[in-house]
Every structure is written in C-alpha cells, then in structure tokens.
Design a protein around this motif. Structure first.
Motif, PDB file in Angstrom:
ATOM      1  N   SER A   1      15.220 -33.078   6.486  1.00 31.96           N
ATOM      2  CA  SER A   1      15.970 -33.055   5.228  1.00 31.96           C
ATOM      3  C   SER A   1      15.030 -32.693   4.091  1.00 31.96           C
ATOM      4  CB  SER A   1      16.640 -34.409   4.965  1.00 31.96           C
ATOM      5  OG  SER A   1      15.674 -35.432   4.803  1.00 31.96           O
TER       6      SER A   1
ATOM      7  N   GLU B   1      15.176 -31.910  -0.584  1.00 26.25           N
ATOM      8  CA  GLU B   1      15.948 -31.824  -1.812  1.00 26.25           C
ATOM      9  C   GLU B   1      15.671 -30.494  -2.490  1.00 26.25           C
ATOM     10  OE1 GLU B   1      14.822 -35.330  -3.994  1.00 26.25           O
ATOM     11  OE2 GLU B   1      16.496 -36.477  -3.159  1.00 26.25           O
TER      12      GLU B   1
ATOM     13  N   THR C   1      20.959 -32.525  -1.934  1.00 24.95           N
ATOM     14  CA  THR C   1      20.287 -33.073  -0.761  1.00 24.95           C
ATOM     15  C   THR C   1      20.708 -32.234   0.436  1.00 24.95           C
ATOM     16  OG1 THR C   1      20.235 -35.315  -1.661  1.00 24.95           O
ATOM     17  CG2 THR C   1      20.002 -35.084   0.725  1.00 24.95           C
TER      18      THR C   1
ATOM     19  N   GLU D   1      20.524 -40.754   7.926  1.00 25.29           N
ATOM     20  CA  GLU D   1      20.215 -39.912   6.775  1.00 25.29           C
ATOM     21  C   GLU D   1      21.395 -39.850   5.810  1.00 25.29           C
ATOM     22  OE1 GLU D   1      16.986 -37.651   5.138  1.00 25.29           O
ATOM     23  OE2 GLU D   1      17.141 -38.949   6.896  1.00 25.29           O
TER      24      GLU D   1
ATOM     25  N   ARG E   1      21.351 -41.452  -2.448  1.00 24.53           N
ATOM     26  CA  ARG E   1      20.864 -40.172  -2.948  1.00 24.53           C
ATOM     27  C   ARG E   1      21.164 -40.058  -4.436  1.00 24.53           C
ATOM     28  NH1 ARG E   1      25.306 -36.573  -3.084  1.00 24.53           N
ATOM     29  NH2 ARG E   1      27.102 -37.367  -1.940  1.00 24.53           N
TER      30      ARG E   1
ATOM     31  N   THR F   1      21.214 -36.919  -5.938  1.00 24.36           N
ATOM     32  CA  THR F   1      21.753 -35.591  -6.219  1.00 24.36           C
ATOM     33  C   THR F   1      23.285 -35.607  -6.215  1.00 24.36           C
ATOM     34  OG1 THR F   1      21.761 -34.955  -3.879  1.00 24.36           O
ATOM     35  CG2 THR F   1      19.741 -34.524  -5.136  1.00 24.36           C
TER      36      THR F   1
ATOM     37  N   LEU G   1      25.762 -32.855  -1.561  1.00 26.75           N
ATOM     38  CA  LEU G   1      25.229 -33.100  -0.215  1.00 26.75           C
ATOM     39  C   LEU G   1      25.629 -31.928   0.677  1.00 26.75           C
ATOM     40  CD1 LEU G   1      23.902 -34.967   1.906  1.00 26.75           C
ATOM     41  CD2 LEU G   1      26.127 -36.097   2.160  1.00 26.75           C
TER      42      LEU G   1
END
Length: 361
Positions: free
Chosen positions: A161, A163, A172, A210, A215, A217, A220
C-alpha cells in the motif's frame, strides 16, 4: 448474466448505475479537448497516468511506442505535473532475458517512459504474463529490479500500500496481486504459475487488515491486474467477486483499477459503491468486446490508450485517452460516491454502434 451477493444485497450484473446520470443525454455532450485545448484543472490537484498490458514483445513495440508517445505529448501540451505512474500488470510479455538486468528494462521502460518527462515513482503490480518463467521467474526479476540501484520502478512486494501524493496525500492506494491459483488449486502449469493457496489466503487477511486501518485521505483506491467485472473477453472474475467485492463494499472502496482485457472500460453498478475502471490499452494486441456497452457501462472501447487520474480533496477525475491524446471518456466522483459524466470524444451513439460491431466480429 446472473447475480452475485454483496453487503448491499443482490446486484444484477446487467444493471449499471442509473441514478447519477442518464445515458441518453451523453449523445448531446460536446467533444472533450485533446492536445489542442487544455483540460480543466483544479488548483492543488495531484495527477498520475496509468497503463496496463504494455510490455509487449512484438518487433518495434509498435502499440506501446504509440501510447508512450501520446503520454509524453499529453503531459507536455497540458502542461501536466505527473506525480506518479501506475503500471497495472502484464509488464513483460515473452522472454525477459537477463531478468533484472535485461536490456528490455532500458528500451521498454527507462527510455519509453523517460525520466525527463516522468520524474516520479512508477508503482507496478503483477499480471498473468509476469507470472511466467522464461526460463526464470519474471516476478522475481521485477521485484529485484525495484531493489537495485536508483530506479523509479516501485514494487517492494507482491502486494503493498502507499499514499498519493507523498506530500499531503489524497488517496490511499492498495496494490494487490490478482493472480489466483488455478481452478484445481494448483499454482503451476508449464511455464505459467500463480500465487499459492497459502499466499492467496495471506493476501486476503492482509487486505482486510489494511482496509480496517484508519486513514486520513478522502479516497480509497485498490488496483489489481485482473478486472473484477469486464465487458471484454475475459469476463467477470468469480474469485475476486467472492473474496474482494464484499470487502470493497464493506469498507467503501471508491475505485478499482485493472487491466488484463486489452481495451478501456468504465463500469458502474446500481447499489455498488465501487467504480470499476479498466486501462488495458498500453501496447499489447487489442481485444474485441463481448458485452454490448449499451447493456453494461457507461463506457467500453477497443482502443490503444492510457488513463489520467486527477484528485483533490473534493473530487476524483478520471479520463480515458487514446494514443493521440483525445479524451474518449471522462467522469468525476466525490468522496460520498456521487458520479458525474463529463462527456465523450465522440457521440455516445457512435461509440455504442462501433463497439457492438467490434464485439460481434
């Protein structure tokens, strides 16, 4: 076509999102800009370009060279500050002699997508053609290439993962390995191989963990080589629909990016929170569509091209472009899931007629 179950209940595969836009209105929209006119660009937006199915082994690399040239021209004509490239799998077709030290890395990656134009990370995932031994594993070669020296090629593991952008991130990204074991549970047949059953289970556990992570952001996004749904010849993927789709709905994945079918697509489904966006026109031979786009869309076209993702805190904007830089299809999506179609490079009726004819050939 049948139905599948998700956390939102049964979803017909032939019913695409209708409440956000009316397809009948698309035929009257103005043409979108190509190189000649700048695209609308929001202040503070971060931009990336993506391709799939690009590292073809034909002599002269005709398809790949044309798309790469279009990407370079598009960036220079806008102008556009590309902060990342996404490579959606099938990075290497055929033999990769020398593995991580193959001369193909220079000709078909470093030079084709030159650093003086794309001075940014190139986030890559693995496709089925990468999962071949010629005679050694191309998967291991791609992982090794990411580890040696200074390179823009980013592939730390088979799934990972990150960003985007790195500073003040807005998305993300979860990068997955969609090469599922064969139907009999095996992971190797001749030259081809896949994840093992154990790796498949490990990735699925990692994916849910995950997705559960807090998060910051507003968006997604998940990417994998194989599409979950496709109007192309490979069709829908029952394993991804079974394992990934319920998680996407549960945790509100805004967008799934894929390649594999050699065309460009955008699919929406009523009651589904995830947009399915396929960019597989990076250079390999093109595929005919198998589902009439008037039945499932809003967009699919057999064409060489690439895709552009632009993001602000309020909006995702995605565009499919052909190798001449013409915008073929564009739309926006908000963090809440509202979708707006921006227009098309040709009338909707022309597109549907041509694509249905191509699929019937």
């Amino acid at each position: 076509m049948g139905t599948h179950e998700s956390s939102f209940g049964p979803v017909s595969r032939r019913r695409f999102l209708r409440q956000s836009f009316a397809f009948s209105a698309l035929a009257t929209l103005e043409s979108l800009p190509s190189f000649a006119g700048p695209i609308p660009h929001s202040q503070g937006a971060a931009d990336l370009l993506m391709i799939g199915d690009w590292g073809y082994d034909d002599e002269g690399h005709t398809g790949q060279s044309g798309v790469a040239a279009g990407m370079r021209q598009y960036v220079s004509h806008q102008p556009l500050n590309t902060q990342a490239l996404l490579f959606l799998g099938d990075n290497w077709y055929g033999e990769l002699a020398g593995g991580a030290h193959s001369p193909r890395w220079r000709t078909q990656f470093e030079t084709m997508y030159a650093a003086d134009v794309f001075d940014c990370p190139a986030y890559a995932i693995l496709g089925n053609h990468d999962y071949q031994k010629w005679p050694d594993s191309k998967v291991e070669a791609e992982l090794e290439y990411a580890r040696i020296g200074k390179t823009r090629w980013f592939m730390p593991t088979r799934w990972y993962s990150f960003e985007f952008p790195k500073k003040h991130p807005l998305i993300t990204f979860i990068a997955l390995d969609s090469n599922m074991p064969f139907k009999d549970g095996s992971s190797e047949k001749g030259r081809d191989f896949t994840l093992t059953l154990q790796q498949q289970a490990e990735q699925l556990t990692w994916l849910e963990a995950e997705l559960q992570c807090p998060r910051k952001t507003p968006f997604l996004v998940v990417m994998g080589h194989h599409p979950m749904y496709s109007d192309g010849p490979h069709g829908d993927h029952p394993v991804l629909i079974r394992d990934w789709d319920p998680l996407f709905q549960k945790y509100g994945v805004h967008l799934y990016l894929a390649g594999h079918d050699h065309d460009l697509q955008h699919l929406e489904f009523e009651g589904h929170s995830t947009t399915h966006f396929l960019s597989g026109g990076g250079g390999a031979d093109l595929y005919n569509l198998k589902i009439d786009p008037s039945q499932r869309g809003p967009y699919a076209q057999k064409v060489y091209g690439f895709s552009h993702l632009s993001v602000t805190r309020e909006l995702l904007t995605l565009r499919h472009l052909d190798s001449d830089g013409r915008v073929l299809h564009a739309f926006t999506k908000t963090p809440e899931g509202k979708i707006s179609i921006l227009g098309s490079g040709r009338s909707r009726n022309e597109q549907l007629h041509d694509q249905y004819r191509e699929g019937a050939d």
